[in-house]
Scaffold this motif. Structure first.
Motif, PDB file in Angstrom:
ATOM      1  N   VAL A  49       0.849  -1.198   0.000  1.00 23.85           N
ATOM      2  CA  VAL A  49       0.000   0.000   0.000  1.00 23.85           C
ATOM      3  C   VAL A  49       0.884   1.246   0.000  1.00 23.85           C
ATOM      4  CG1 VAL A  49      -1.716   1.313   1.286  1.00 23.85           C
ATOM      5  CG2 VAL A  49      -1.858  -1.184   1.196  1.00 23.85           C
ATOM      6  N   PRO A  50       0.803   2.092  -1.019  1.00 19.99           N
ATOM      7  CA  PRO A  50       1.630   3.313  -1.022  1.00 19.99           C
ATOM      8  C   PRO A  50       1.009   4.395  -0.139  1.00 19.99           C
ATOM      9  CG  PRO A  50       0.321   3.218  -3.005  1.00 19.99           C
ATOM     10  CD  PRO A  50       0.054   1.925  -2.262  1.00 19.99           C
ATOM     11  N   LYS A  51       1.821   5.241   0.438  1.00 25.20           N
ATOM     12  CA  LYS A  51       1.361   6.345   1.291  1.00 25.20           C
ATOM     13  C   LYS A  51       1.209   7.601   0.443  1.00 25.20           C
ATOM     14  CE  LYS A  51       3.411   4.716   5.617  1.00 25.20           C
ATOM     15  NZ  LYS A  51       4.331   5.046   6.737  1.00 25.20           N
ATOM     16  N   ASN A  52       0.001   8.145   0.444  1.00 27.78           N
ATOM     17  CA  ASN A  52      -0.275   9.347  -0.338  1.00 27.78           C
ATOM     18  C   ASN A  52       0.274  10.581   0.379  1.00 27.78           C
ATOM     19  OD1 ASN A  52      -1.716   7.841  -2.253  1.00 27.78           O
ATOM     20  ND2 ASN A  52      -3.612   8.003  -1.031  1.00 27.78           N
ATOM     21  N   PRO A  53       0.799  11.515  -0.353  1.00 28.32           N
ATOM     22  CA  PRO A  53       1.287  12.749   0.288  1.00 28.32           C
ATOM     23  C   PRO A  53       0.117  13.560   0.829  1.00 28.32           C
ATOM     24  CG  PRO A  53       1.341  12.971  -2.098  1.00 28.32           C
ATOM     25  CD  PRO A  53       1.004  11.540  -1.814  1.00 28.32           C
ATOM     26  N   PRO A  54       0.305  14.391   1.854  1.00 28.56           N
ATOM     27  CA  PRO A  54      -0.788  15.217   2.405  1.00 28.56           C
ATOM     28  C   PRO A  54      -1.295  16.217   1.377  1.00 28.56           C
ATOM     29  CG  PRO A  54       1.327  15.873   3.338  1.00 28.56           C
ATOM     30  CD  PRO A  54       1.581  14.608   2.571  1.00 28.56           C
ATOM     31  N   GLN A  55      -2.544  16.564   1.521  1.00 29.89           N
ATOM     32  CA  GLN A  55      -3.166  17.452   0.553  1.00 29.89           C
ATOM     33  C   GLN A  55      -2.672  18.884   0.667  1.00 29.89           C
ATOM     34  OE1 GLN A  55      -7.373  17.082   1.088  1.00 29.89           O
ATOM     35  NE2 GLN A  55      -7.441  14.946   0.401  1.00 29.89           N
TER      36      GLN A  55
END
Length: 343
Positions: A49-55
């Motif tokens: 599962v990749p970690k999405n960067p903060p918005q």
């Protein structure tokens, strides 16, 4: 002596060597063999599962919503100023800047913004936000005055998000009601000061009579007009100001109270031009004289609109909000203490 030192050094090093090489094992573990700890196993699902960067870049701060709004307001101000600069409306010369009608909207309070941002709103952060909103409102006023409707509507959409509806209602309630004149040209106003209230009727003095026409009684009888003798200049006395059916000098024996009542006439330059009939209730002489001055100033501003600015600068049209501070328990008065006695 040297040989004894060498022997002692050998014994000390030998004991230190044994103490370091041999580790202590508790007696309870001697009967159980020690097993090696199994290595930590990671599931393949977590690794895949990749970690999405903060918005937003302020995600890791304690108040991301506040800093996002600040950055968006700064971007809106820069884009609005850029659009005004392209239209040659920024910066404005002094004479053009003075002609712009800057409307100060009622911004949301500190508590309302804290609820919107879901975080504590300190005074420093609130002031920073208000400064940015005033700058954006300045760009909106310039665009609206210049006729740039598209730019003004875009800025207005952002400004309305931070306007307070509660303050709008309170400001509409605080608007001064227009003074109504009766059929005789008299104005009715109400003045207040401390716990005193005054109902005041301001009546203009007519010093000139209408000229006699050909159909008048004197012309029909052929006699000389008596206008010059009958309508002589009215001599204004302190009795032209009646307070509770008493002359001003009789009702207020102190000179300071009488000066306070007549100050609106002196500031406006209308001393002797109007009669005043007032009904005063509550308070003392100081509060009643202040209430009279407040009501008389409002009446003069209604009769003579050109003197309203003079009365406003003299702070006569504003209701004085100062009140007597209440007495505290254990004190002689509001702040006075009793004499301290040791024994």
């Amino acid at each position: 002596m040297n040989a004894l030192r060498r022997q002692l050094h050998a014994v000390c090093t030998q004991q230190r060597h044994y103490s370091v090489a041999r580790s202590f094992i508790p007696p309870s573990q001697l009967s159980r063999p020690q097993q090696p700890r199994p290595p930590r196993s990671f599931s393949t699902e977590e690794e895949s599962v990749p970690k999405n960067p903060p918005q937003s870049p302020s995600f890791y701060t304690g108040r991301s919503t506040y800093y996002d709004q600040v950055s968006q307001l700064e971007k809106a101000i820069s884009s609005a100023r850029g659009a005004l600069k392209a239209l040659q409306l920024h910066p404005l010369p002094e004479f053009a800047y003075d002609s712009v009608n800057f409307l100060r909207p009622s911004w949301k309070t500190q508590e309302e913004l804290a609820v919107d941002f879901q975080s504590h709103m300190s005074t420093t952060r609130y002031r920073r936000l208000i400064v940015l909103l005033n700058q954006l409102n300045e760009c909106h006023s310039i665009a609206r005055t210049a006729g740039c409707t598209d730019l003004a509507d875009g800025i207005q959409h952002i400004v309305t998000m931070f306007e307070s509806t509660k303050n709008k209602i309170s400001l509409s309630k605080r608007k001064r009601k227009p003074v109504v004149f009766d059929e005789y040209g008299r104005s009715y106003t109400v003045g207040k000061r401390k716990t005193s209230s005054a109902r005041i009727w301001v009546i203009p003095i007519h010093t000139s009579a209408p000229p006699a026409t050909e159909d008048s009684l004197e012309a029909m009888l052929g006699i000389e007009s008596i206008q010059d003798n009958a309508m002589s200049p009215v001599k204004v006395t302190p009795t032209t100001i009646l307070v509770n059916n008493l002359p001003l000098a009789d009702y207020f024996p102190l000179v300071a109270d009488r000066e306070r009542v007549t100050r609106p006439f002196k500031v406006a330059g209308l001393l002797g031009a109007y009669n005043v009939f007032a009904l005063v209730r509550g308070g003392g002489t100081t509060g009643q004289s202040g209430a009279l001055a407040h009501g008389i100033a409002k009446g003069l501003a209604a009769h003579e609109p050109e003197v309203e600015m003079l009365l406003k600068k003299a702070k006569l049209l504003r209701r004085d909000p100062r009140m007597v501070e209440r007495k505290k328990t254990g004190l002689a008065k509001a702040r006075k203490r009793y004499t301290w006695v040791k024994r």
